[in-house]
Structures are given as C-alpha cells and as structure tokens.
Design an enzyme around this catalytic site. Sequence first.
Site, PDB file in Angstrom:
ATOM      1  N   ASP A  49       1.003  -1.668  -0.353  1.00  0.00           N
ATOM      2  CA  ASP A  49      -0.245   0.281  -0.529  1.00  0.00           C
ATOM      3  C   ASP A  49       1.150   1.160  -0.129  1.00  0.00           C
ATOM      4  O   ASP A  49       0.222   2.239  -0.625  1.00  0.00           O
ATOM      5  CB  ASP A  49      -1.125   0.407   1.453  1.00  0.00           C
ATOM      6  CG  ASP A  49      -1.939  -1.244   1.762  1.00  0.00           C
ATOM      7  OD1 ASP A  49      -2.191  -1.472  -0.316  1.00  0.00           O
ATOM      8  OD2 ASP A  49      -3.468  -0.389   2.035  1.00  0.00           O
ATOM      9  N   ASN A  94      -4.929  -1.755  -4.654  1.00  0.00           N
ATOM     10  CA  ASN A  94      -5.686  -2.213  -3.747  1.00  0.00           C
ATOM     11  C   ASN A  94      -6.032  -1.019  -2.991  1.00  0.00           C
ATOM     12  O   ASN A  94      -6.580  -1.403  -1.847  1.00  0.00           O
ATOM     13  CB  ASN A  94      -6.378  -3.617  -3.887  1.00  0.00           C
ATOM     14  CG  ASN A  94      -7.289  -3.570  -3.080  1.00  0.00           C
ATOM     15  OD1 ASN A  94      -8.518  -2.631  -3.553  1.00  0.00           O
ATOM     16  ND2 ASN A  94      -8.357  -5.527  -2.774  1.00  0.00           N
ATOM     17  N   ASP A 314     -11.708  -3.158  11.290  1.00  0.00           N
ATOM     18  CA  ASP A 314     -10.434  -4.146  10.533  1.00  0.00           C
ATOM     19  C   ASP A 314      -9.677  -4.757  11.755  1.00  0.00           C
ATOM     20  O   ASP A 314      -9.388  -6.120  11.367  1.00  0.00           O
ATOM     21  CB  ASP A 314      -9.166  -2.872   9.977  1.00  0.00           C
ATOM     22  CG  ASP A 314      -9.370  -1.679   9.114  1.00  0.00           C
ATOM     23  OD1 ASP A 314     -10.225  -2.044   8.087  1.00  0.00           O
ATOM     24  OD2 ASP A 314      -8.746  -0.814   8.576  1.00  0.00           O
ATOM     25  N   GLU A 342     -10.845  -5.287   1.068  1.00  0.00           N
ATOM     26  CA  GLU A 342     -10.365  -5.871  -0.139  1.00  0.00           C
ATOM     27  C   GLU A 342     -11.277  -7.081  -0.701  1.00  0.00           C
ATOM     28  O   GLU A 342     -10.724  -7.882  -2.048  1.00  0.00           O
ATOM     29  CB  GLU A 342      -9.379  -6.429   0.788  1.00  0.00           C
ATOM     30  CG  GLU A 342      -8.521  -5.570   1.048  1.00  0.00           C
ATOM     31  CD  GLU A 342      -7.917  -4.633   2.481  1.00  0.00           C
ATOM     32  OE1 GLU A 342      -9.609  -4.531   2.763  1.00  0.00           O
ATOM     33  OE2 GLU A 342      -7.472  -3.757   2.630  1.00  0.00           O
ATOM     34  N   HIS A 386      -5.327  -9.436   2.644  1.00  0.00           N
ATOM     35  CA  HIS A 386      -4.167  -9.691   3.949  1.00  0.00           C
ATOM     36  C   HIS A 386      -4.984  -9.745   5.760  1.00  0.00           C
ATOM     37  O   HIS A 386      -4.132 -10.925   6.174  1.00  0.00           O
ATOM     38  CB  HIS A 386      -3.406  -8.130   4.195  1.00  0.00           C
ATOM     39  CG  HIS A 386      -3.770  -7.122   4.007  1.00  0.00           C
ATOM     40  ND1 HIS A 386      -4.056  -6.536   5.241  1.00  0.00           N
ATOM     41  CD2 HIS A 386      -5.737  -6.395   3.668  1.00  0.00           C
ATOM     42  CE1 HIS A 386      -4.493  -5.409   5.284  1.00  0.00           C
ATOM     43  NE2 HIS A 386      -5.820  -5.704   3.939  1.00  0.00           N
ATOM     44  N   ARG A 387      -5.771  -8.860   5.719  1.00  0.00           N
ATOM     45  CA  ARG A 387      -6.529  -9.983   6.854  1.00  0.00           C
ATOM     46  C   ARG A 387      -7.292 -11.123   7.149  1.00  0.00           C
ATOM     47  O   ARG A 387      -7.088 -11.249   8.639  1.00  0.00           O
ATOM     48  CB  ARG A 387      -6.753  -8.401   7.400  1.00  0.00           C
ATOM     49  CG  ARG A 387      -7.080  -7.132   7.427  1.00  0.00           C
ATOM     50  CD  ARG A 387      -7.465  -6.247   7.979  1.00  0.00           C
ATOM     51  NE  ARG A 387      -7.077  -4.815   7.987  1.00  0.00           N
ATOM     52  CZ  ARG A 387      -5.637  -4.686   8.223  1.00  0.00           C
ATOM     53  NH1 ARG A 387      -5.430  -5.046   8.893  1.00  0.00           N
ATOM     54  NH2 ARG A 387      -5.372  -3.166   7.841  1.00  0.00           N
ATOM     55  N   LYS A 412      -0.020  -6.599   1.639  1.00  0.00           N
ATOM     56  CA  LYS A 412      -0.701  -5.584   1.570  1.00  0.00           C
ATOM     57  C   LYS A 412      -0.311  -4.227   3.045  1.00  0.00           C
ATOM     58  O   LYS A 412      -0.208  -2.832   2.325  1.00  0.00           O
ATOM     59  CB  LYS A 412      -2.006  -5.681   1.263  1.00  0.00           C
ATOM     60  CG  LYS A 412      -2.562  -4.189   1.141  1.00  0.00           C
ATOM     61  CD  LYS A 412      -4.474  -4.238   1.357  1.00  0.00           C
ATOM     62  CE  LYS A 412      -5.148  -3.838   0.468  1.00  0.00           C
ATOM     63  NZ  LYS A 412      -5.284  -2.319   1.388  1.00  0.00           N
TER      64      LYS A 412
HETATM   65  O1  LIG Z   1      -8.816   6.279   6.687  1.00  0.00           O
HETATM   66  C1  LIG Z   1      -7.675   5.324   6.342  1.00  0.00           C
HETATM   67  O2  LIG Z   1      -6.464   5.017   6.659  1.00  0.00           O
HETATM   68  C2  LIG Z   1      -8.623   3.926   6.977  1.00  0.00           C
HETATM   69  C3  LIG Z   1     -10.362   3.752   6.769  1.00  0.00           C
HETATM   70  C4  LIG Z   1     -10.905   2.605   7.102  1.00  0.00           C
HETATM   71  O3  LIG Z   1     -11.164   2.629   6.062  1.00  0.00           O
HETATM   72  P1  LIG Z   1     -13.140   2.602   5.855  1.00  0.00           P
HETATM   73  O4  LIG Z   1     -13.847   4.226   6.315  1.00  0.00           O
HETATM   74  O5  LIG Z   1     -13.885   2.973   4.495  1.00  0.00           O
HETATM   75  O6  LIG Z   1     -13.876   1.891   6.785  1.00  0.00           O
HETATM   76  C5  LIG Z   1      -9.881   1.253   7.378  1.00  0.00           C
HETATM   77  O7  LIG Z   1     -10.752   0.415   7.115  1.00  0.00           O
HETATM   78  C6  LIG Z   1      -9.108   1.300   6.165  1.00  0.00           C
HETATM   79  O8  LIG Z   1      -7.983  -0.211   6.441  1.00  0.00           O
HETATM   80  C7  LIG Z   1      -8.213   2.900   6.585  1.00  0.00           C
HETATM   81  C1  LIG Z   2      -9.679  -2.114   4.930  1.00  0.00           C
HETATM   82  C2  LIG Z   2      -8.393  -2.022   4.294  1.00  0.00           C
HETATM   83  O1  LIG Z   2      -7.514  -0.972   3.878  1.00  0.00           O
HETATM   84  P1  LIG Z   2      -7.770  -0.013   2.268  1.00  0.00           P
HETATM   85  O2  LIG Z   2      -6.954   1.178   3.235  1.00  0.00           O
HETATM   86  O3  LIG Z   2      -7.569  -0.467   1.286  1.00  0.00           O
HETATM   87  O4  LIG Z   2      -9.251   0.361   2.653  1.00  0.00           O
HETATM   88  C3  LIG Z   2      -7.443  -2.340   5.425  1.00  0.00           C
HETATM   89  O5  LIG Z   2      -6.374  -2.824   5.330  1.00  0.00           O
HETATM   90  O6  LIG Z   2      -8.095  -3.658   6.122  1.00  0.00           O
END
Ligand SMILES: O=C(O)C1=C[C@@H](OP(=O)(O)O)[C@@H](O)[C@H](O)C1
Ligand SMILES: C=C(OP(=O)(O)O)C(=O)O
Length: 427
Positions: A49, A94, A314, A342, A386-387, A412
């Site tokens: 990422d 992704n 998460d 994901e 990944h999770r 990721k």
């Molecule tokens: O802002 C961020 O860093 C994130 C927000 C969350 O997503 P959502 O806001 O879509 O739930 C989380 O699931 C993602 O892994 C990271």
């Molecule tokens: C939802 C996730 O990733 P993203 O930052 O791509 O939304 C995650 O890392 O669980």
Amino acid sequence: MEQLTLAPIAKVSGEVNVPGSKSLSNRALLLAALAEGETELTNLLDSDDISHMLNALTKLGIRYTLNEDKTRCKVTGNGGAFSVADPLELFLGNAGTAMRPLCAALAASEVDCVLTGEPRMEERPIGDLVDGLREADADISYLKNDGFPPLKIKGKTLKGGEMSVDGSVSSQFLTAMLMAAPLFSGDVTIRIKGELVSKPYIDITLDTMAKFGVSVNNDNYQTFTIAGDAKYVAPGKFMVEGDASSASYFLAAGAIKGGTVRVTGIGKNSIQGDIRFADVLEAMGAKVVWHEEYVEVTGAPLKGVNMDMNHIPDAAMTIATTALFAEGPTTMTNIYNWRVKETDRLHAMATELKKLGARVEEGHDYITVWPTDSLAHAAIDTYNDHRIAMCFSLVALSDTPVTINDPGCTRKTFPDYFTRFATLYSE
Ligand SMILES: O=C(O)C1=C[C@@H](OP(=O)(O)O)[C@@H](O)[C@H](O)C1
Ligand SMILES: C=C(OP(=O)(O)O)C(=O)O
C-alpha cells in the site's frame, strides 16, 4: 498457489514489534509532498500500500530519498498542489489510503491523470467522494462503471465554500476531502451526509493535518471547516506509530493462548482507533496492561461478547476468529462496510469459519460466531485479503492445524507477519 500450514501452537508469549501504521504512513507521505519544506519520516511502513503511494509521488515529480529498508524517507515538499505538464497514469493497487486521498488532491492540482488499480479496486466504491468533489467543481469522470475506479481527473484549482460528502460507506471520502481542502481557494466547509462510519480514522486525519500545520474546526463530526489561508508546513521530523490493526493479531494470540504477549511500537496514547481492540479483549476476559511504549495482554478464559464494532472495522475481523476460543457466541454489529473492502469480508469470514466447522450467522451488517469443541483442519481461502490470512493464523492456537492459502497476501500491510508471529511460539 503457495500455502502455509501452521501446526497447533501450545502457548504464545514474549515481545513483538509491529511495523509502522499504514494509515499514518500514507497520510504523512501525501502531506509531506504537499507541504512547504522537508519532512523526515521514520518508522514508515514498507508494504504494497505504501509502495503505491510512493510510486505515485515519484510520477507526480516529488523528490524523496528512502533508506535501504524503506522505513526512513526524506521528502522534499512541493509547497502546494501537484503540477505536472504531461498526462499521467497512476496505478494504486488496492490501496484505499492511496486511491481516495490522491483522487481529491489531484482533482485540486494542475494534472491530467488516470487513476487505476487492481481488479478489486474497480469494485470498491468512490462515487460519494467524486460527488463531494464535484460540488467544488472538480472535473472527474468514470472510465468504466459509474461510481468506481478507474477515474480520469482533469485537475484545477478548486473553489472553496460549502460542500458535502456522504460518510456512510467509507470515512476515507471525508479524509480525502479534508486533506485536499488546504489546496482549494478560500474557506472550505464540509458537511457530512448520512451516518459517518469508521469515525476514529477521522481523528488520525485531523491529527496528521495538525502536525503539518493545518487546523480543522470539527463541529461534532458533522461539519468541518478549514480556513482559506491554511497551508501545509513540513514538521521536520514525523515518527510513524506502529500499526494498531497489525497489533490485533498478536494481542488476540496472547488473549487466547498466553502467557503474556507484549506488543511494542504502539502504546496507550496511540492516535489510532484500532488500539481500542484491546478493550474488546478485556471485555472478553483477557488482562490488558497499557503503557506509553507497549500494550500487553495475558490470556484468561474468554467469554463471547455482543458489540457494535463500527469504530474498529479492521481489528474487528480479528475478533471473528478469537470468538472461536470464547465461551458462548460473539456478535459483531454495524460492520456493513466490511463488504466493500479487500473482498466482501462479511461473506468471506463466514464462509471460511464454516469450513472449520464453526456455526456462523452472517447478517447484512453483522456476524455471529459460536465456538466449537473441535475445529476441522481446513485450507483457508484468503481472497487476496491480508487480514483474512492474519486472522486465520490464530486458528493454530487450537488443537488443529490450519492451512492458509496465498499467505503472501499479507504484503498489503504486513509483509513479514508470519515470521513475526512465529517468534511468539518458537522461542
Ligand atoms: O482512513 C484509513 O486509513 C482507513 C479507514 C478505514 O476504512 P473505511 O473508512 O472505508 O472503513 C479502514 O478500514 C482502512 O483500512 C484504513
Ligand atoms: C480496508 C483496508 O484497506 P484500505 O486502506 O485499502 O481501505 C484494510 O487494510 O483493512
């Protein structure tokens, strides 16, 4: 396809460090690029990422140097919006934390670009963000399906004023608009439509913006205002905290089969909402010790819980496998947006838990998991998530082995997850 079989693990204990936070790494990199001056980021995460964000910044003409293990990065800021003469195509894998914030920042920059990603990225919604940015006159169009990447962006200076964004699918849309707001001309007021999900991630955004010199007036997470003269200023040094979501697997292992597990790199003052995962373990019966430099969990008999987990989307996935080891069922509610990450995580978790012989109820926005006396050895499909790979490693804490299909998908956010996990039971 690569597979990894974990033999039953009798006990875990010891200390393990988590790598830098994905959420903080990608926010800080973007703001360092937009800031005036030089930022030295330390404890940066080295994972897919983050590579997508770094590669995008390279193409956007940002100069930075990385040390050998890619955890230290010196970024020379642009002192404002990006500006690139030639048309660009940016591939963002992704990575939601690259796609959404870059979409907003590029809509407000002098660029002509296309944002693409992996096939799953083309199924992850972005329409609410594009609608919000269009209220500020952004020129963004969909190249395939309405509401989804890939996107074509003809950036320009966006006008400030009043705009709104629907926060009920992803908080990343609001995060993206907030981080781009200092690039707009004039004051910016963003109103939230719908119920804002994953709220603690907004705190990460506001805290990171503040460290880069921009303050946001937050009226009860409903209206956010950024002054027209706000500008990002490099903080000099920026230390990325360890990743609280990554910590959840080790903390859960301690709760299930500790011994005591100490996770370093995060601590009681973490800005990341996922640190509250430890409270769930405590509610389930584990003993938790909070320190500035670490969080420590000691195992105890666990009991099932029934909780709203919208604030920790998460880390909550880790509870789904932890629940196998508790007495009584565990219900996690208000997690609809697991379905747009994901993979459709609600369905995937239910499917894979059932392969182990567990009883599971999958609702539209909740999941209930019942413990079972004996789990079956199964090959767990990970759906390039990944999770899922990391959550299901916890099944090895039972008397049954577990096989993880495509364990490399942890790249990721946590490339060496399985190596670090092994230090808790092989020492
Ligand atoms: O802002 C961020 O860093 C994130 C927000 C969350 O997503 P959502 O806001 O879509 O739930 C989380 O699931 C993602 O892994 C990271
Ligand atoms: C939802 C996730 O990733 P993203 O930052 O791509 O939304 C995650 O890392 O669980």
